[in-house]
Design an enzyme around this catalytic site. Sequence first.
Site, PDB file in Angstrom:
ATOM      1  N   CYS A  38       0.822  -1.213   0.000  1.00 54.32           N
ATOM      2  CA  CYS A  38       0.000   0.000   0.000  1.00 54.32           C
ATOM      3  C   CYS A  38       0.857   1.264   0.000  1.00 54.32           C
ATOM      4  O   CYS A  38       1.611   1.497   0.951  1.00 54.32           O
ATOM      5  CB  CYS A  38      -0.917   0.002   1.219  1.00 54.32           C
ATOM      6  N   TYR A  67      -4.791   4.919  -9.614  1.00 53.13           N
ATOM      7  CA  TYR A  67      -6.015   4.231  -9.195  1.00 53.13           C
ATOM      8  C   TYR A  67      -7.210   4.679 -10.043  1.00 53.13           C
ATOM      9  O   TYR A  67      -8.110   3.887 -10.328  1.00 53.13           O
ATOM     10  CB  TYR A  67      -6.290   4.505  -7.717  1.00 53.13           C
TER      11      TYR A  67
END
Length: 331
Positions: free
Chosen positions: A49, A183
């Site tokens: 992440c 994203y």
Amino acid sequence: MITISRNKEIKADGSFNRQKSSFSTHFGTKQEELPVKKNQYRLIWAAPCPWSHRAVIVRKILGLEDVISLGEVDPIRPDVPRVDWSFSLDENKRDPILGVKYLSELYTRADPNYMGRPTVPAMIDLETEKVVNNDYFTLTTDFETVWAPFHNESSPDLYPQNLRQEIDELNEMIFSDVNNGVYKCGFAQSQQAYEQAYDRLFERLEELEQRLATQRFLFGDYITEADVRLYVTLVRFDVAYYNAFKANKYRLIDYPNLWGYARDLYVTPGFGDTTDFEAIKKHYYISARLSPGSNKEEIIIPKGPDLSGWDVQPNREHLSNTKEKFLIYEE
């Protein structure tokens, strides 16, 4: 039980709209702020992440490792009917300090009605064993400012007072179009939304490529908060975003300045030694989704790309007036 679907983060035009942090109380000395105390908090992160990686980088650079403990979740999401993270890397598949199996447990302790995705980074108050802060956008600047009494004596100043406005402005662009931009490409559910995000992403990368042509780091001779934020996307670009998120106009290694800059950071303590390429690939090719439902056994993790280039000397020192990479913090 937390049961969020991807549709909650997709707008009508098919574009990705990242959920906001629900626990955003700052750390500080004011009554309404979270107290800054040694050994009161545990930082939960996931190696793949980028949002939690930057918190781990800053924690290490500033010497907060003996002040804030660290817990890690599995890069592969658990096979449960919700979006979650699990502590299956730990013995007995539970966090050794908090005793929980899933990150969602810490979120529902804080708010029994919590309906968002349980995200990392998450700062857990060890007294209440609840999430108290998951604001990835401000957590590192809190580490750099109000946590200063616990910095190592040799800790650098990643957020210099005289540059904060400029750093904040650049951070906003990096977040919107680069960090979150990949994203927006990967999670877009319409061709138009995907292409808009794609075009903006590569426009910004070209601007950053030009910016780094004449200076070693984003603000000159020294690493700042902005460099940490850009690094976490660049280091994932070729191994994950290029293919998995269809951000495939150019690879990082196709940008001479960005590639050299990323390697310069990679060989700096706190950056490369907290980067786990295998975890990154596992997550993005198996678990990078906002709703459960894929058959993990049918997914093949790419063997490449060749990562040996990360260890090649970047040779960017000539762009700097000093051999030091950090401006040392001063009270």
